[in-house]
Design a protein around this motif. Structure first.
Motif, PDB file in Angstrom:
ATOM      1  N   LEU A 231      19.648  29.132 -20.910  1.00 36.94           N
ATOM      2  CA  LEU A 231      20.616  29.940 -21.654  1.00 36.94           C
ATOM      3  C   LEU A 231      21.363  30.882 -20.719  1.00 36.94           C
ATOM      4  O   LEU A 231      22.586  31.060 -20.832  1.00 36.94           O
ATOM      5  CB  LEU A 231      19.892  30.749 -22.735  1.00 36.94           C
ATOM      6  CG  LEU A 231      19.267  29.960 -23.890  1.00 36.94           C
ATOM      7  CD1 LEU A 231      18.483  30.905 -24.803  1.00 36.94           C
ATOM      8  CD2 LEU A 231      20.332  29.229 -24.699  1.00 36.94           C
ATOM      9  N   ARG A 232      20.645  31.493 -19.798  1.00 34.54           N
ATOM     10  CA  ARG A 232      21.295  32.406 -18.845  1.00 34.54           C
ATOM     11  C   ARG A 232      22.326  31.670 -17.991  1.00 34.54           C
ATOM     12  O   ARG A 232      23.404  32.188 -17.705  1.00 34.54           O
ATOM     13  CB  ARG A 232      20.248  33.038 -17.934  1.00 34.54           C
ATOM     14  CG  ARG A 232      19.278  33.989 -18.608  1.00 34.54           C
ATOM     15  CD  ARG A 232      18.255  34.449 -17.597  1.00 34.54           C
ATOM     16  NE  ARG A 232      17.183  35.255 -18.172  1.00 34.54           N
ATOM     17  CZ  ARG A 232      15.938  35.261 -17.734  1.00 34.54           C
ATOM     18  NH1 ARG A 232      15.595  34.478 -16.701  1.00 34.54           N
ATOM     19  NH2 ARG A 232      15.017  36.027 -18.298  1.00 34.54           N
TER      20      ARG A 232
ATOM     21  N   ALA B 235      27.031  39.751 -24.171  1.00 32.12           N
ATOM     22  CA  ALA B 235      27.721  40.739 -23.345  1.00 32.12           C
ATOM     23  C   ALA B 235      28.736  41.514 -24.167  1.00 32.12           C
ATOM     24  O   ALA B 235      28.938  42.708 -23.959  1.00 32.12           O
ATOM     25  CB  ALA B 235      28.402  40.035 -22.174  1.00 32.12           C
ATOM     26  N   ASP B 236      29.368  40.834 -25.118  1.00 33.37           N
ATOM     27  CA  ASP B 236      30.324  41.466 -26.019  1.00 33.37           C
ATOM     28  C   ASP B 236      29.861  41.231 -27.449  1.00 33.37           C
ATOM     29  O   ASP B 236      29.877  40.086 -27.921  1.00 33.37           O
ATOM     30  CB  ASP B 236      31.723  40.872 -25.808  1.00 33.37           C
ATOM     31  CG  ASP B 236      32.770  41.494 -26.726  1.00 33.37           C
ATOM     32  OD1 ASP B 236      32.419  42.409 -27.509  1.00 33.37           O
ATOM     33  OD2 ASP B 236      33.941  41.055 -26.663  1.00 33.37           O
TER      34      ASP B 236
ATOM     35  N   ASP C  95      28.472  34.328 -21.719  1.00 36.22           N
ATOM     36  CA  ASP C  95      28.609  35.501 -22.595  1.00 36.22           C
ATOM     37  C   ASP C  95      27.275  36.113 -22.994  1.00 36.22           C
ATOM     38  O   ASP C  95      27.249  37.090 -23.743  1.00 36.22           O
ATOM     39  CB  ASP C  95      29.395  35.130 -23.859  1.00 36.22           C
ATOM     40  CG  ASP C  95      30.870  34.891 -23.570  1.00 36.22           C
ATOM     41  OD1 ASP C  95      31.395  35.583 -22.674  1.00 36.22           O
ATOM     42  OD2 ASP C  95      31.484  34.021 -24.212  1.00 36.22           O
ATOM     43  N   ILE C  96      26.180  35.549 -22.508  1.00 38.44           N
ATOM     44  CA  ILE C  96      24.872  36.174 -22.735  1.00 38.44           C
ATOM     45  C   ILE C  96      24.622  37.192 -21.622  1.00 38.44           C
ATOM     46  O   ILE C  96      24.694  36.869 -20.436  1.00 38.44           O
ATOM     47  CB  ILE C  96      23.749  35.128 -22.783  1.00 38.44           C
ATOM     48  CG1 ILE C  96      23.758  34.410 -24.130  1.00 38.44           C
ATOM     49  CG2 ILE C  96      22.391  35.785 -22.557  1.00 38.44           C
ATOM     50  CD1 ILE C  96      22.618  33.418 -24.317  1.00 38.44           C
ATOM     51  N   ASP C  97      24.338  38.412 -22.025  1.00 35.23           N
ATOM     52  CA  ASP C  97      24.091  39.479 -21.058  1.00 35.23           C
ATOM     53  C   ASP C  97      22.652  39.431 -20.557  1.00 35.23           C
ATOM     54  O   ASP C  97      22.406  39.399 -19.351  1.00 35.23           O
ATOM     55  CB  ASP C  97      24.385  40.823 -21.711  1.00 35.23           C
ATOM     56  CG  ASP C  97      24.207  41.988 -20.746  1.00 35.23           C
ATOM     57  OD1 ASP C  97      24.441  41.790 -19.545  1.00 35.23           O
ATOM     58  OD2 ASP C  97      23.834  43.091 -21.199  1.00 35.23           O
TER      59      ASP C  97
ATOM     60  N   THR D 298      30.245  33.435 -31.612  1.00 39.66           N
ATOM     61  CA  THR D 298      30.552  32.387 -30.629  1.00 39.66           C
ATOM     62  C   THR D 298      29.347  32.097 -29.757  1.00 39.66           C
ATOM     63  O   THR D 298      29.028  30.932 -29.478  1.00 39.66           O
ATOM     64  CB  THR D 298      31.736  32.839 -29.743  1.00 39.66           C
ATOM     65  OG1 THR D 298      32.871  33.078 -30.573  1.00 39.66           O
ATOM     66  CG2 THR D 298      32.080  31.776 -28.725  1.00 39.66           C
ATOM     67  N   VAL D 299      28.658  33.151 -29.325  1.00 42.21           N
ATOM     68  CA  VAL D 299      27.447  32.974 -28.510  1.00 42.21           C
ATOM     69  C   VAL D 299      26.384  32.212 -29.290  1.00 42.21           C
ATOM     70  O   VAL D 299      25.716  31.317 -28.746  1.00 42.21           O
ATOM     71  CB  VAL D 299      26.906  34.340 -28.046  1.00 42.21           C
ATOM     72  CG1 VAL D 299      25.544  34.183 -27.380  1.00 42.21           C
ATOM     73  CG2 VAL D 299      27.880  35.013 -27.095  1.00 42.21           C
ATOM     74  N   ARG D 300      26.238  32.543 -30.566  1.00 42.55           N
ATOM     75  CA  ARG D 300      25.241  31.852 -31.386  1.00 42.55           C
ATOM     76  C   ARG D 300      25.541  30.350 -31.468  1.00 42.55           C
ATOM     77  O   ARG D 300      24.630  29.524 -31.375  1.00 42.55           O
ATOM     78  CB  ARG D 300      25.212  32.484 -32.780  1.00 42.55           C
ATOM     79  CG  ARG D 300      24.081  31.968 -33.658  1.00 42.55           C
ATOM     80  CD  ARG D 300      23.853  32.864 -34.864  1.00 42.55           C
ATOM     81  NE  ARG D 300      25.020  32.946 -35.734  1.00 42.55           N
ATOM     82  CZ  ARG D 300      25.758  34.040 -35.898  1.00 42.55           C
ATOM     83  NH1 ARG D 300      25.465  35.146 -35.223  1.00 42.55           N
ATOM     84  NH2 ARG D 300      26.801  34.036 -36.710  1.00 42.55           N
ATOM     85  N   ASP D 301      26.796  29.997 -31.635  1.00 41.47           N
ATOM     86  CA  ASP D 301      27.164  28.572 -31.678  1.00 41.47           C
ATOM     87  C   ASP D 301      26.867  27.902 -30.342  1.00 41.47           C
ATOM     88  O   ASP D 301      26.395  26.745 -30.299  1.00 41.47           O
ATOM     89  CB  ASP D 301      28.648  28.429 -32.011  1.00 41.47           C
ATOM     90  CG  ASP D 301      28.981  28.852 -33.440  1.00 41.47           C
ATOM     91  OD1 ASP D 301      28.049  28.860 -34.283  1.00 41.47           O
ATOM     92  OD2 ASP D 301      30.157  29.168 -33.709  1.00 41.47           O
TER      93      ASP D 301
END
Length: 409
Positions: free
Chosen positions: A91-92, A231-232, A97-99, A238-241
């Protein structure tokens, strides 16, 4: 006419009808106090709800393994999805967009100290977990660090209520407890926090050990859940999708199959809470507005009477050159002075009521009301509108009176 003369005439007119004037000003005062108290409760409720939610963490998402409910690429339904630490790194690497993303192991175990025993949810976590979940330690202790993880130390961080149950008044830091028969040294205790939701136990009843120690102790690399933060926060959906797409490719399930992985995204709550409290505070303002409107009707009524009683004065002023806007301005000013007197008293009463309700036994549920700057500004705006509406018709009527008819009075 000078301001001093206006004020003198106003108080003279008010004193001639003391009861009527008192009831009018009392209506504005009570309406203002009611509006301030309602908004103060709404603000306190909002802040308490946010504080309660912060016990879970700030805008985090928690992933839970599930099972497929949609056939995909030859795989049937009912197939379990299991998380491992490689999924976290995936995932990283693939979602920019993942912080932060971190794994969590979790199991209910018996923790004992001397003759005292408690069953508690024990989490195997990494140091970054503290920041995601707002896990702050009491003075004299510490949270898990990188050395604990690298060296697989048998150290444990305890929830504050779990500590009270095991140690009572004794200082636990440096003492040893046993976790399912294995000794661990207590390195810190959770600082008390408000938490109204959880996904196993509340943190005050839990315990936390290094993830590497947990994995070696339990002989497993299978995770209980994964935590991440976007991150936002505005891109949370969007990150979840993207999470479903990345994990779908890795574990061979349809990205549209939302049961394969459960995601509790607290960002949805933050979006909802903004809309919810906008509606709640809007409703409270509406109630306060109608309460003030009743007082405004009283002000308009007394100003109509004042206009009627001062028709001769109006005629004289018009006959010596006063323009209509001068007359309107005079009565508008007097209207706002009456509203101002009631508003000042209402602000004082409202503040006293807010202070008097601080110790009500409802803080954990609806919070404590407080006089925030926005409360005062909203009340001022509503009062301004009420004053304008209350003074408009009387002032307009006074400026349109016939000069000859006024002089005949």
């Amino acid at each position: 006419m000078s301001l001093i003369s206006l004020i003198t005439d106003l108080f003279r007119n008010l004193s001639q009808q003391r009861l009527r004037s008192f009831l009018t000003i009392f209506g504005i005062m009570w309406g203002t106090a009611t509006l301030i108290l309602l908004l103060a409760f709404g603000t306190g409720f909002r802040d308490q709800t946010i504080l309660n939610m912060r016990g879970m963490g700030d805008q985090i998402a928690i992933m839970f393994p599930g099972q497929t409910t949609v056939a995909y690429e030859g795989y049937g339904i009912g197939r379990p999805v299991r998380f491992r630490e490689t999924d976290v790194q995936l995932l990283r690497d693939q979602i920019a967009d993942i912080d932060v993303a971190t794994p969590e192991y979790r199991e209910s175990m018996e923790i004992s100290y001397g003759t005292k025993r408690r069953n508690s949810s024990v989490g195997g976590v990494y140091p970054v977990y503290q920041d995601l979940r707002n896990m702050f330690e009491k003075a004299g202790g510490r949270w898990l660090n990188e050395a604990d993880v690298k060296q697989r130390r048998r150290v444990i961080f305890l929830g504050n209520r779990l500590t009270e149950n095991l140690f009572e008044e004794e200082d636990p830091v440096g003492k040893q407890v046993t976790v399912s028969g294995t000794p661990f040294t207590v390195i810190g205790v959770l600082q008390e926090k408000i938490q109204n939701s959880s996904y196993s136990q509340q943190d005050r009843d839990r315990a936390f050990i290094p993830a590497s120690t947990y994995s070696a102790m339990m002989g497993t690399d299978r995770l209980s859940n994964i935590l991440y933060t976007p991150a936002d926060p505005g891109k949370a959906e969007t990150v979840r999708d993207q999470v479903y797409e990345v994990m779908g490719r890795k574990h061979r399930f349809d990205p549209s199959d939302r049961d394969a992985i459960g995601i509790w995204d607290t960002n949805e709550f933050w979006s909802f809470i903004n809309v919810m409290f906008l509606g709640i505070n809007g409703f409270l303002v509406l109630i306060g507005f109608f309460t003030l409107a009743v007082g405004g009707i009283g002000v308009a009524n007394i100003m109509f009477v004042v206009v009627q009683e001062r028709m001769k004065e109006i005629g004289i002023r018009r006959s010596v050159g006063a323009r209509r806007h001068h007359i309107m301005g005079q009565f508008f000013l007097e209207t706002f002075m009456i509203v101002g007197i009631g508003a000042a008293a209402g602000y004082a009463v409202g503040w006293l009521l807010v202070e008097a309700t601080q110790d009500l036994p409802i803080k954990d549920f609806v919070g404590s009301p407080y006089f925030a700057p926005e409360v005062g500004l909203i009340a001022f705006a509503v009062l301004g509108f009420v004053g304008f509406a209350a003074g408009l018709l009387p002032a307009w009527r006074a400026s349109r009176l016939d000069i000859v008819e006024c002089l005949r009075r």
